[in-house]
Design a protein around this motif. Structure first.
Motif, PDB file in Angstrom:
ATOM      1  N   ALA A   1      25.654 -83.463  58.006  1.00  0.00           N
ATOM      2  CA  ALA A   1      26.241 -84.314  59.040  1.00  0.00           C
ATOM      3  C   ALA A   1      27.585 -84.810  58.527  1.00  0.00           C
ATOM      4  CB  ALA A   1      25.340 -85.501  59.348  1.00  0.00           C
TER       5      ALA A   1
ATOM      6  N   GLY B   1      18.761 -87.805  64.926  1.00  0.00           N
ATOM      7  CA  GLY B   1      19.466 -86.557  64.681  1.00  0.00           C
ATOM      8  C   GLY B   1      19.032 -85.993  63.341  1.00  0.00           C
ATOM      9  N   ARG B   2      18.849 -84.685  63.287  1.00  0.00           N
ATOM     10  CA  ARG B   2      18.435 -84.008  62.050  1.00  0.00           C
ATOM     11  C   ARG B   2      19.290 -82.764  61.846  1.00  0.00           C
ATOM     12  NH1 ARG B   2      13.202 -86.156  61.171  1.00  0.00           N
ATOM     13  NH2 ARG B   2      12.226 -86.850  63.082  1.00  0.00           N
ATOM     14  N   GLY B   3      19.478 -82.398  60.598  1.00  0.00           N
ATOM     15  CA  GLY B   3      20.197 -81.175  60.260  1.00  0.00           C
ATOM     16  C   GLY B   3      20.323 -81.071  58.757  1.00  0.00           C
TER      17      GLY B   3
ATOM     18  N   LEU C   1      26.611 -82.433  63.494  1.00  0.00           N
ATOM     19  CA  LEU C   1      25.407 -81.961  62.803  1.00  0.00           C
ATOM     20  C   LEU C   1      25.412 -80.438  62.760  1.00  0.00           C
ATOM     21  CD1 LEU C   1      22.740 -84.212  64.550  1.00  0.00           C
ATOM     22  CD2 LEU C   1      23.375 -84.309  62.137  1.00  0.00           C
TER      23      LEU C   1
ATOM     24  N   CYS D   1      19.314 -88.722  53.255  1.00  0.00           N
ATOM     25  CA  CYS D   1      19.774 -87.381  52.878  1.00  0.00           C
ATOM     26  C   CYS D   1      19.646 -87.240  51.367  1.00  0.00           C
ATOM     27  CB  CYS D   1      21.219 -87.143  53.326  1.00  0.00           C
ATOM     28  SG  CYS D   1      22.424 -88.250  52.580  1.00  0.00           S
TER      29      CYS D   1
ATOM     30  N   PRO E   1      20.525 -77.961  63.522  1.00  0.00           N
ATOM     31  CA  PRO E   1      20.477 -79.340  64.001  1.00  0.00           C
ATOM     32  C   PRO E   1      19.527 -79.520  65.189  1.00  0.00           C
ATOM     33  CG  PRO E   1      22.423 -78.264  64.865  1.00  0.00           C
ATOM     34  CD  PRO E   1      21.772 -77.302  63.901  1.00  0.00           C
TER      35      PRO E   1
END
Length: 181
Positions: A121, A116-118, A132, A37, A136
């Protein structure tokens, strides 16, 4: 079993050592997951007795151990979310192009990867949940869940289940032996 966090721009620690902010291409490597991140704020557990009440010498001894290295890399062994009265992470907030990768070995001995993406978090050590937000999406095994609105929230728990709040699209892929024919 240590967690290693590196940041290219800056590491800021509060005066008592209970909050650490990492800035710039942040990378977290933990035995359970990896995270990338732009900004990470880790809130560390406070001891049951405030160090101030113990005297100045005890206050220094009660601080969580933080070993800083070149280029603002920090290693905090207590960040593996131990459940004691002090030490460990209470909460962590990652922001800016967040990517979390977790590899688990299934019953057959195969590695299953979850990603996991966003844009943000939030990890809560008490519940073990990761929330997320900011468009997300989560890939688990061969399946994918994608937010269809920015306001959609995906909550992952430590047991591997997922809850989606808001408009989303799920792509479920069948990978059975019959499909290979």
């Amino acid at each position: 079993n240590a967690t290693t966090i590196s940041a290219k721009k800056r590491l800021l620690l509060d005066a008592k050592g209970y909050e650490a902010t990492f800035l710039g291409d942040v990378k977290v490597v933990d035995p359970r997951f990896s995270l990338n991140c732009e900004k990470l704020v880790a809130y560390l557990r406070r001891p049951a007795v405030e160090p101030k009440a113990l005297g100045e010498g005890a206050a220094q001894a009660a601080k969580p151990p933080v070993e800083t290295k070149a280029s603002n890399e920090a290693k905090t062994p207590s960040e593996t979310a131990e459940k004691g009265p002090g030490g460990g992470v209470e909460k962590a907030v990652a922001e800016g192009d967040v990517v979390i990768v977790q590899d688990k070995v299934n019953d057959k001995g195969e590695v299953e990867r979850s990603i996991g993406r966003g844009q943000k978090a939030v990890y809560d050590a008490v519940s073990g949940n990761i929330t997320l937000t900011g468009w997300p999406q989560v890939e688990q095994k061969q399946n994918t869940v994608v937010a269809m609105e920015e306001s959609t929230v995906i909550i992952l728990n430590s047991k591997g289940s997922m809850e989606v709040l808001g408009h989303s699209k799920s792509v479920l892929r069948n990978t059975s032996a019959d499909d290979a024919r």
